[in-house]
Every structure is written in C-alpha cells, then in structure tokens.
Enzyme design. Structure first.
Site, short mmCIF file in Angstrom:
data_model
loop_
_atom_site.label_atom_id
_atom_site.label_comp_id
_atom_site.label_asym_id
_atom_site.label_seq_id
_atom_site.Cartn_x
_atom_site.Cartn_y
_atom_site.Cartn_z
N HIS A 149 22.41 -42.97 -26.63
CA HIS A 149 20.84 -43.42 -26.07
C HIS A 149 20.81 -43.52 -28.09
CE1 HIS A 149 16.88 -43.69 -27.10
NE2 HIS A 149 16.64 -42.53 -26.59
N TYR A 153 10.45 -46.90 -28.13
CA TYR A 153 9.43 -45.28 -28.41
C TYR A 153 9.49 -44.34 -29.70
CZ TYR A 153 12.88 -41.98 -27.97
OH TYR A 153 14.80 -41.39 -27.73
N ASP A 187 11.76 -35.28 11.00
CA ASP A 187 11.72 -35.40 12.58
C ASP A 187 13.23 -36.15 12.80
OD1 ASP A 187 11.34 -38.57 11.11
OD2 ASP A 187 10.52 -39.00 12.57
#
Ligand code: FAD
Length: 830
Positions: free
Chosen positions: A222, A260, A552
């Site tokens: 990256h 970013y 469940d």
C-alpha cells in the site's frame, strides 16, 4: 498463571502483553524476530490515522478503546494520541449521502460526529480546494496514533511488570501434545507454553502453517509518500511548536479518490488505495535484518512512482498548496487484507491453546488485544467478536485462490460505497444447490453467502405482482433500499401466506452429532433437555459461561445416538467439534463425533396453508398432526425419493423442511413443483423470507443478538428450558440473569407511515436522544408496514414513539408487541 507466548512485538502483541499483565497474568514471553527498538513490521512505519467509525459496532468500539488507551500511554508529558479530529470529505453526491449513513453509524455506536457544510470543512481545513467540496463528516475524537512510540512505551512498562521479551528470535514451530500447545520453537531454542498467541501481523499465514491452520489473510503493498516541505508550512515545527506531534489539522480522507492525508511537520503524508493490488508472499521477505531502520525493514517495499501518478494529480487538485511540492520519499508498505475485510481473531479450531490476533489495524489494536486477553482470562470477550472469529470462514473460503482474489478485491473496494446487500462479483458460483438449474429457469436473482448462490426472488413471479390484492401491493422505496430488492418479494410473500411456496434452505448449516455420548454433549452445551425420544426437534441455545448467546440451534433427534443440528455459522461447527474432541478424550463411553453435512444434503422449505395438499399428491405417508406433529422429524419417502421431513418453519406457516441428498435434489424440486401447480405453488426467495421471518418475531443470531446479550434481553426465552435439571454451559449465569431486570431489550418497531424502509444499524432516537440501534429490518408484507428490530432501553414500552435516522432523515416508528403475525402459533400447529 498459565505460560503465554506472544509471537510478534508490533502494536497488537505489545498491547496484548499489557492487557494480560493488567489482569494479573505473570508468565508472559514475547518473541520478536526483529530488534525491539524497531521490530520492522507494519507498525514500524504506520502513519497511524485513526478513523473510528465503522459499519461494525465491534470494530468501532475497539477503535474507541484504542484511542482511550493511547491517550493513557504517557511519558515526558506526552501521550501517544494526537486528537486532531477526523474529517472525511465528499466531492460527489453519492459520497455526501454515504457520509450521512456513516454519521448514522457513529451515532448508533456512541461516537460524536457532525455533518458539516463546505464552509465548515474549509474552516477546519483551510488548505482544501473549497470549490470541490460538497460537505464533510467531522469526528472530533479521531486523530493520529503514535503507534511505534506506543509500542516502545508498552515494551518498557510491561518489561517492568515482568514480561520477558526475546528479540532477534525467530519462531520456527509450535510444539504440541495431545491436541494442546506445549511450547514454541525458535531459532534459539524452545520456549515452553500453555498458550501461544500469534500477533505476527502479515506473517500470520506462515505461523498458521506451522500448525496446519489456514489463516485467511493476504499481505498487500500500500503506497505512502511524504512530500517535500509545503511552502506555507516551512519551519512550522521548528519555529512554532504546533504541537508535540507535528500536526495541526484534522486527519483527512478523500475517499472519492482513494486517498488520505496527515501532516508531518512541514511535510505532508499521503496514503493511496487506488493503485493495483500488490500481493506479497511473506515467506519471500527473508530474515529481518539485525539493524532495522526507517528505510530498511521487511515490511517496506520499493516505491513504484508510476502507480502513484493518479494520486498525485488528484492531491494537487484537492490541496493546491501541494502543487509547490514534490514527492520526497515514498514506499509500498505491507499490511494484511482479508476476504471480508475483518480482522482474524480467536482460538484455532485445530489446536487448543493456540490463538491468533491478525489483520488488525493500529486503529483497533488495543481493542482486539483486550478482547483476546478477556478470552484467555475470562473465557470470552465482553464485546462480541463473532464477525472476527478465525473460524468464521467456510472451507471453500480458505483456499489460497479464494483468499487471494477476495482480499485483493477488498483492497480495491476499501473506500468504495458498498450497499449492505451487495454481493461479491467474483468469485461466484462456488457452491450451488442441486436446485440451481431449476432456479435459473425461474429467473432467480442470486446473492452470495458463504460461497453459496442464494435466490432472493424469482423473475418468473413478476406477473403476480400486478394481480396482487390491493393491500398486498408493494410500496415504493427510495433508491438505496431498492438496491438488490424487487417488489416481486411481495408476491412471493403473499403466496406463502395464502397458498404455498418453496424455499431453498440448502445454504443453512447442518451438522450431524453422533456416537454413544452425543446426547451428553448436547445436554452439556445447550439450554434445553434434548433427551426426548427420536423424532423430536428442539430449538435451543448455545451460551457462553457468562450467559451470553453464542447461537441458536435446532437439535433434531434422528436416532438414539444420532442428532442433526441446524446451525448458523462455521464458528458453531468449530465450537461443537472442539467440545466433542475434548469430551471424547475421556472414557470410550464419552465418545462423540460432529461432522458437517451441509454439502452432502440439500433442503427445500415447503410452507403455506396448502403445503399439506401438495404433499398429499405425492405421498401416502401420514403427515397429519398425529403422523408428524409440529417440531417433529421423521424419515419418509416422496415418490421414491428418501427424505427426512422436519416439521418446523421460519416463515410462520405450516409445512416442512424436506431434506434429501444432492443426487435426488433436482427430482425433489420437480416432484414438488408438479404436485404444487394446482395448489398455487411458487418458488420464493430470501427477500420474502426475511419479511415473513421478522413478522413472526424470529430473531437472527449474529445480527439481532450475540454473546453480548442474554436470552432475556434478546427475547429468546422460548429456546431455554427453565426446569432443565442437568448442568449446562452458562446455566448459573442464566439463572442469575433471570433474577435481574434487564437494562435493555430487543424490541420490535413498526414504521408509522407504512412505507419508509430502513436497512439495519441505524440509530434510534427517543425524545431527540440516541437510545439504541436497529439490528434488522424488512417490509412486513402481511402487516403492511416496514418492521425493524432494535436494541432499546428496557423502559421503552409498547405504544411509545421513537425515531429512526436514515440518511439524516428521521422516520417515526412505534414500539409494538411481537410477534406481529400469528402470536399464538396456530398456523404452525394446525
Ligand atoms: P506488525 O506490526 O507487523 O507486528 C508483527 C510482528 O511479528 C513483527 O514485528 C514481526 O517481526 C513479528 N514476527 C512475524 N513473524 C515472526 C516470527 N516467525 N518470529 C518472531 N517474530 C515474528 N493502520 C491504521 O490503523 N491506520 C493507518 O493510518 C495505517 N496506515 C498504514 C499505512 C501503511 C503504509 C501500512 C503498511 C499500514 C498501515 N496501517 C494503518 C496498518 C497497520 O500498520 C497494521 O495493521 C498494524 O501495524 C499491524 O500491527 P501488528 O502488531 O498486527 O503487526
């Protein structure tokens, strides 16, 4: 305490050592292949942006805790978190809408967040090209983690507390005896251990291989660059002590271009996810050098400037001041991606005492470490980690091909706007039921789950929509809730309630539990008495020791020593297999085996008031209430096909789940199809199923409830048997819970205007204050209103009004008693 070895001294491993020490454990060794001063993993170069808000409640709460913890790690008057705030900007209308949705998540999970105008964005971040900005999401508590410094402080403090660190020491094997960890082998000798936790980051795959565990993560490169000094910022860190951590403005995300930003004093740091995926084989990186430095560490690959070109162009548009700069330094840093984007945490299914905590961002590091520490010391994490469990993947999802393709896809999509129902586009058709060819003929629209193709509706039913009675006509939906949805579901629901429909149930997990002590295993693990004679189905719960609900399940006693379990997840399977293995270590009379029979069986749910008419056409067997009562199971034959008939229903109508083996699947479909035509049979999909299920008040494990809640809070006491005599896991805690008044409850809401849909995870407001969040929602076709289930304070009563926030719009809803449909269950018992 037990002897623990932690593999890896990155941000996760050191946090785990700290979390264990703070819980009083005192026999901990951390083994690190690199130098402790800079180990050389992903943490060593992480720029440390912490955006806390995530669609996942668990991940958001982990991030929130990480922020608190980093703030508490202090030395020389400076802690390890720079709370500058986080700003996510929108430059497209779609992103602006997405930020509203994200604002909803923040409120649901308790993070202060503000949607702000372009002017406010500019005020908070003057460097932005204002003409591009449509709005932003500002989170004041986000900021920058000083991950490498935090790691050093944790090493220092835990060393003082007695943790032993072995640096320049490579783990080469895991020692085991009798199915349990006994030690860890290194290039410098063996370290005895009762528990080994792999916090090896993207090397986790290699550590997993040492015990034959497939760790589903892919290391990917990256890109991260630092610019030269920005003219307006030159000298700022020297002349003006902006703050001790060299940054002044919020951390910034420009997701429309996969970017970013953070400041590094007078320079800028830019991270980019828009480039091609760059997979790496961790084993090929070689030995960590004796001396690691900023430029020379195994997790740092050579920069490939051509991949960064679009990012650089987009950056100069967004932040004009950067036009005056150049790229001073760049690298392709390695970290982990996974098939579903989640971390990989928990106990290995195949070796007791071996745990993993991998594919964890700095953002979630302390939260994950605390969860693992709680698992080791208390037997569970207080925050549910089902969605991160290493055991959550199906076998088909553990192939190297699947992990590689889907993890790369996750890299590509990391900043994309993804609808909650959006399926993977590839790989598809990994698992198809034997009904698949017929489903295609009927125009099935498939979504993917666990590698399976699952029909959501059938285009062949489209013409039914126009002939629906007025009250059943579908209401219009907004564009977002219309995605991966069709009004055809209304027609399929109508047919289920008024005639008969068949549903492919093959994708549900089915396990067989067999052996002389099968009954002992199920008695010990479930909340109900399963000693009923063969032929009985019991809906029951798996609890943890603390009374939290793990799952469940439906337990069907087929023969004395053979049970079939209808379960929810691969994690249920791993749990049952582990417990069976441990039980079988005792005397031969305690022997029990659990095997997955999902793929070696197939199943159709035939439900509706005319289901019996259909069966009568093809079988002379007795399927009356005497012949097969509700919650009964029996083997039978349908026109020469051997089947097992389970009389139970998820949609609230009479009928059966009809199970056979795959070679007979298509014949079974054809047989039912032909027999059903004169009774109005249609094939129906998951979209109708979900609405009918919610009308019937059937809660879904994992989304409606989890290990964070007990059965009283979740409203699933119908699956516990209060007078069960023998002890079972969670019994004492359950009894204690029965004496407490719950503080929160899962409540049913209906939307007042009868048409506004929500999809799940939205915040719920009472008197203008956030009071809870939606778990699941669907249109209730029979009740003609959208239904939502939500966790709310216990003092909210039936008839009380609340508001659900959906894309910043408040939708009024009312708390109602549930189930909304056939509360006496007459349709099931008749
Ligand atoms: P690591 O830090 O990699 O630690 C694992 C350790 O295990 C290593 O030190 C390694 O030497 C050791 N080890 C491995 N195998 C062995 C062995 N056989 N024997 C002994 N020791 C072994 N995250 C964020 O939250 N925010 C960001 O802004 C951010 N930006 C990033 C930018 C880049 C460029 C990169 C590459 C990553 C970024 N990340 C970010 C991700 C983040 O850095 C990682 O997810 C995180 O640091 C992983 O921490 P870890 O402790 O799991 O792994």
């Amino acid at each position: 305490s037990q002897r623990v070895v932690i593999i890896g001294a990155g941000i996760v491993g050191t946090n785990l050592a700290d979390e264990l020490v703070s819980r009083g454990w005192n026999n901990i060794t951390v083994i690190e292949q690199g130098p402790l001063s800079m180990p050389g993993g992903s943490t060593s170069h992480a720029p440390g942006l912490v955006f806390q808000t995530n669609p996942s409640k668990t991940m958001t709460l982990f991030a929130k805790y990480t922020v608190e913890k980093l703030q508490s790690l202090e030395k020389n008057g400076q802690n390890c978190f720079n709370q500058l705030g986080g700003l996510e900007i929108a430059t497209t209308q779609e992103r602006l809408e997405e930020l509203k949705r994200k604002h909803g998540y923040a409120q649901s999970w308790g993070i202060e967040a503000h949607l702000i105008s372009p002017e406010e964005c500019h005020k908070k971040y003057p460097g932005l090209n204002k003409s591009m900005i449509l709005g932003g999401l500002h989170i004041p508590s986000d900021g920058l983690a000083l991950a490498a410094r935090a790691t050093q402080l944790l090493i220092e403090s835990t060393t003082k507390a007695g943790v032993r660190y072995l640096e320049h020491t490579v783990v080469t094997g895991i020692e085991q005896a009798n199915g349990h960890v006994t030690g860890v082998t290194t290039n410098k000798g063996s370290v005895p251990a009762d528990i080994a936790v792999s916090c090896a980051g993207f090397w986790g795959v290699e550590i997993g291989k040492m015990i034959g565990l497939k760790v589903p993560l892919l290391p990917l490169g990256h890109q991260y660059v630092k610019t030269t000094a920005v003219p307006g910022l030159v000298g700022r860190d020297v002349n003006k002590n902006i703050n001790a951590m060299n940054a002044e403005y919020p951390i910034l995300r420009y997701q429309d271009q996969d970017l970013y930003y953070r400041e590094h004093g007078e320079q800028y740091g830019i991270g980019y996810y828009g480039h091609r995926p760059m997979p790496v084989n961790a084993a090929s990186l070689g030995v960590t050098p004796e001396k690691v430095d900023e430029k020379n560490m195994p997790s740092r690959l050579e920069f490939t400037p051509e991949d960064f070109e679009p990012a650089w162009k987009a950056t100069k548009e967004l932040l004009p001041a950067l036009r005056e700069t150049e790229i001073a330094d760049g690298f392709n840093g390695i970290f982990s991606f996974t098939p579903d984007g989640g971390s990989v945490v928990g106990q290995a299914p195949n070796l007791d005492g071996f745990y993993v905590a991998e594919a964890v961002w700095v953002t979630h590091s302390a939260g994950v470490a605390r969860a693992v520490a709680e698992m080791l010391t208390e037997g569970r994490s207080k925050i549910d980690i089902a969605e991160l469990e290493v055991t959550r993947f199906e076998e088909v999802q553990l192939s190297p091909e699947y992990i590689s393709e889907t993890s790369q896809q996750n890299f590509v999509e990391i900043y994309d706007i993804i609808h909650p129902l959006e399926p993977k586009h590839t790989p598809r058709n990994l698992r198809v039921s034997p009904f698949h060819a017929r489903q295609r003929e009927q125009g099935a629209f498939f979504l993917e789950v666990g590698g399976w193709e699952r029909p959501h509706w059938y285009e062949a039913n489209a013409e039914l929509v126009t002939s629906l009675p007025k009250d059943w006509r579908p209401v219009d939906r907004d564009a977002w809730s219309s995605k991966f949805y069709s009004p055809i579901a209304a027609a399929e629901a109508w047919k289920t309630r008024n005639a008969v429909a068949m549903y492919d149930m093959t994708t549900f997990h089915r396990f067989e539990v067999f052996g002389p002590a099968a009954v002992d295993l199920l008695q010990r693990l479930t909340t109900s008495d399963v000693t009923k004679a063969p032929g009985a189905i019991t809906h029951t719960l798996l609890l943890n020791r603390h009374g939290g609900v793990l799952s469940d399940i439906f337990v069907s006693r087929i023969e004395d020593d053979v049970f079939q379990i209808g379960a929810n997840t691969a994690t249920d399977l791993a749990y049952l297999v582990r417990e069976a293995r441990q039980q079988s270590k005792g005397t031969p009379s305690q022997w029990v085996q659990v095997r997955d029979v999902t793929g070696s069986t197939c199943c159709l749910g035939l439900w509706g008031p005319r289901a019996r008419d259909v069966i009568r056409e093809i079988s002379a067997d007795d399927f009356s209430n005497n012949g097969l009562p509700y919650m009964g199971v029996k083997k039978s034959g349908l026109a020469g096909i051997s089947v097992t008939m389970f009389r139970k229903s998820f949609v609230g109508e009479h009928g059966w789940e009809i199970q056979t083996t795959p070679e007979f699947g298509q014949r079974l479909w054809d047989l039912l199809w032909q027999a059903g035509q004169s009774h109005g049979l249609v094939a129906a999909g998951r979209a109708a199923f979900n609405g009918l299920r919610l009308e019937k008040g059937i809660r879904a494990s994992g989304s409606d409830f989890s290990s964070e809640y007990n059965p009283y809070e979740a409203g699933i006491t119908y699956a516990i048997q209060r007078d069960k005599k023998v002890d079972f896991v969670g019994k004492a805690a359950l009894e204690a819970a029965s004496r407490r008044t719950p503080t929160k409850r899962l409540r049913c809401l209906t939307v007042d205007d009868g048409r506004s849909m929500v999809l799940g995870k939205e915040p719920v407001f009472r008197n203008g204050q956030v009071a809870g969040y939606v778990t699941n929602a669907a249109f209730g076709y029979t009740v003609r209103k959208p239904i939502a289930y939500a966790w709310l304070p216990k003092d909210l009563n039936e008839g009380d009004s609340v508001e659900i926030e959906y894309f910043s719009r408040k939708i009024t809803a009312t708390v109602v008693s549930d189930p909304l449909y056939d509360p006496q269950g007459r349709r099931l018992h008749d």
